[in-house]
Write a protein that holds these residues in place. Structure first.
Motif, PDB file in Angstrom:
ATOM      1  N   PRO A 119      59.408  57.958  18.405  1.00 52.13           N
ATOM      2  CA  PRO A 119      60.367  57.741  17.317  1.00 52.13           C
ATOM      3  C   PRO A 119      60.029  58.616  16.113  1.00 52.13           C
ATOM      4  O   PRO A 119      58.871  58.762  15.725  1.00 52.13           O
ATOM      5  N   LYS A 324      65.800  57.032   8.582  1.00 47.36           N
ATOM      6  CA  LYS A 324      65.608  55.583   8.747  1.00 47.36           C
ATOM      7  C   LYS A 324      64.637  55.309   9.893  1.00 47.36           C
ATOM      8  O   LYS A 324      63.757  54.434   9.796  1.00 47.36           O
ATOM      9  N   GLU A 325      64.793  56.048  10.978  1.00 42.45           N
ATOM     10  CA  GLU A 325      63.890  55.885  12.129  1.00 42.45           C
ATOM     11  C   GLU A 325      62.450  56.183  11.732  1.00 42.45           C
ATOM     12  O   GLU A 325      61.522  55.454  12.093  1.00 42.45           O
ATOM     13  N   ASP A 328      61.056  53.382   9.487  1.00 42.22           N
ATOM     14  CA  ASP A 328      60.711  52.189  10.262  1.00 42.22           C
ATOM     15  C   ASP A 328      59.334  52.342  10.922  1.00 42.22           C
ATOM     16  O   ASP A 328      58.531  51.407  10.932  1.00 42.22           O
TER      17      ASP A 328
END
Length: 337
Positions: A119, A324-325, A328
């Protein structure tokens, strides 16, 4: 379930191994003065009965390797016990050794244990062995497939924490994807030929090159030989940043010698020479840029890669999903601390 056939260790085999090893070491070991001292220790041990109480090959391996490595700590000086081969063979043939090498390489997925897009668009390759491309051409195919699989990631983590070595030419194949022009990565002096050869990256590899993107290499104290070569070369060329532990410290290449029916001896017969430093990592290991424990290395490199990627995309609204990934994952990593 198959069980490994136990092989008896005789005094005759111990004596045969010591006497033949002394000849091989004096003829082939890259450091003649060290060879003399090691051989004296082995001969003294044989004469004084040091090895007489050894009951099996594993005990022999432990005892002999302590003596082999006692002078200069060369971990490349080691023995391999062969427990499964033709029962009636006086020695293992070249064909048997090649077949064994191919069988192990295939089961080991040619050294590549994991390829992943983490990610945050970070590539990850868990690379355990740099297999010989001439003996197992499938190894080069696997390397090419691995590098093409991570082509579109923004940074790459190459995990060598469990890499035990291999061949310099497979190292050059992986390195070829990371540099724009053919690059001299290492030279090797061979004692038996009194000749120095060079290892360069390839002028062409299938697929896209992985240029102008950060590369991070993970190491541990187990990282050894060709694994160290890759880390050492990429670090000193300024192409990668190394995270983890100081590596094992085995720089000098060599060959296995079939000494007895069941025992092979690996003897370093060459010397590795960096075109950048003029030296190598023998005995010292590769010193990481970020020296931390092997367990911490992945998260530390991953966090740095993510932070760089966030800077790259944070002002580009069309990539808000990626930011955003990244956020996170960073929150998760920070939560571990």
């Amino acid at each position: 379930m198959d069980t490994v056939k136990e092989i008896n260790l005789s005094k005759k085999e111990i004596s045969e191994f010591i006497l033949k090893s002394v000849v091989l070491l004096k003829k082939n070991y890259i450091f003649p003065e060290v060879a003399d001292k090691v051989c004296s220790r082995l001969e003294r041990g044989l004469t004084e009965g040091k090895y007489e109480k050894l009951s099996n090959h594993e005990e022999l391996k432990k005892s002999i390797e302590e003596d082999l490595q006692s002078v200069n700590g060369d971990k490349h000086l080691h023995i391999m016990i062969q427990e499964n081969h033709s029962d009636n063979a006086e020695e293992v043939s070249d064909e048997e050794m090649v077949a064994e090498y191919k069988r192990v390489a295939e089961i080991n997925n040619y050294g590549i244990h994991r390829i992943e897009r983490l990610p945050g668009n970070i590539g990850y390759i868990d690379l355990r062995v740099f297999y010989d491309m001439d003996t197992v051409p499938e190894a080069s195919e696997s390397a090419i497939n691995a590098m093409n699989a991570i082509t579109h990631t923004d940074a790459l983590i190459i995990d060598l924490r469990k890499n035990l070595g291999g061949t310099a030419y497979m190292v050059s194949l992986f390195a070829s994807y990371l540099v724009k022009e053919p690059t001299h990565i290492e030279s090797f002096y061979r004692k038996d030929e009194d000749k120095t050869s060079q290892v360069w990256t390839l002028p062409h590899v299938p697929g896209q090159l992985y240029l102008d993107k950060p590369v991070y290499i993970l190491t541990s104290k187990r990282t050894f030989s060709a694994g160290e070569l890759f880390a050492y070369a990429m670090k000193n060329m300024g192409r990668a940043e190394v995270f983890g532990e100081i590596t094992g410290g085995g720089a000098n290449p060599g060959f296995y010698h079939q000494v007895t029916e069941h025992i092979r001896l690996f003897i370093p017969s060459g010397r590795s020479i960096s075109p950048v430093t003029g030296g190598n990592w023998e005995g010292t290991g590769v010193i990481p840029d970020q020296e931390i424990t092997a367990e911490e290395a992945l998260d530390a490199a991953y966090e740095k890669a993510l932070m760089k990627n966030r800077e790259k995309y944070e002002e580009r609204k069309e990539y808000s999903f990626l930011v955003k990934e990244i956020d996170d994952v960073l929150a998760e990593l920070h939560g571990k601390k």
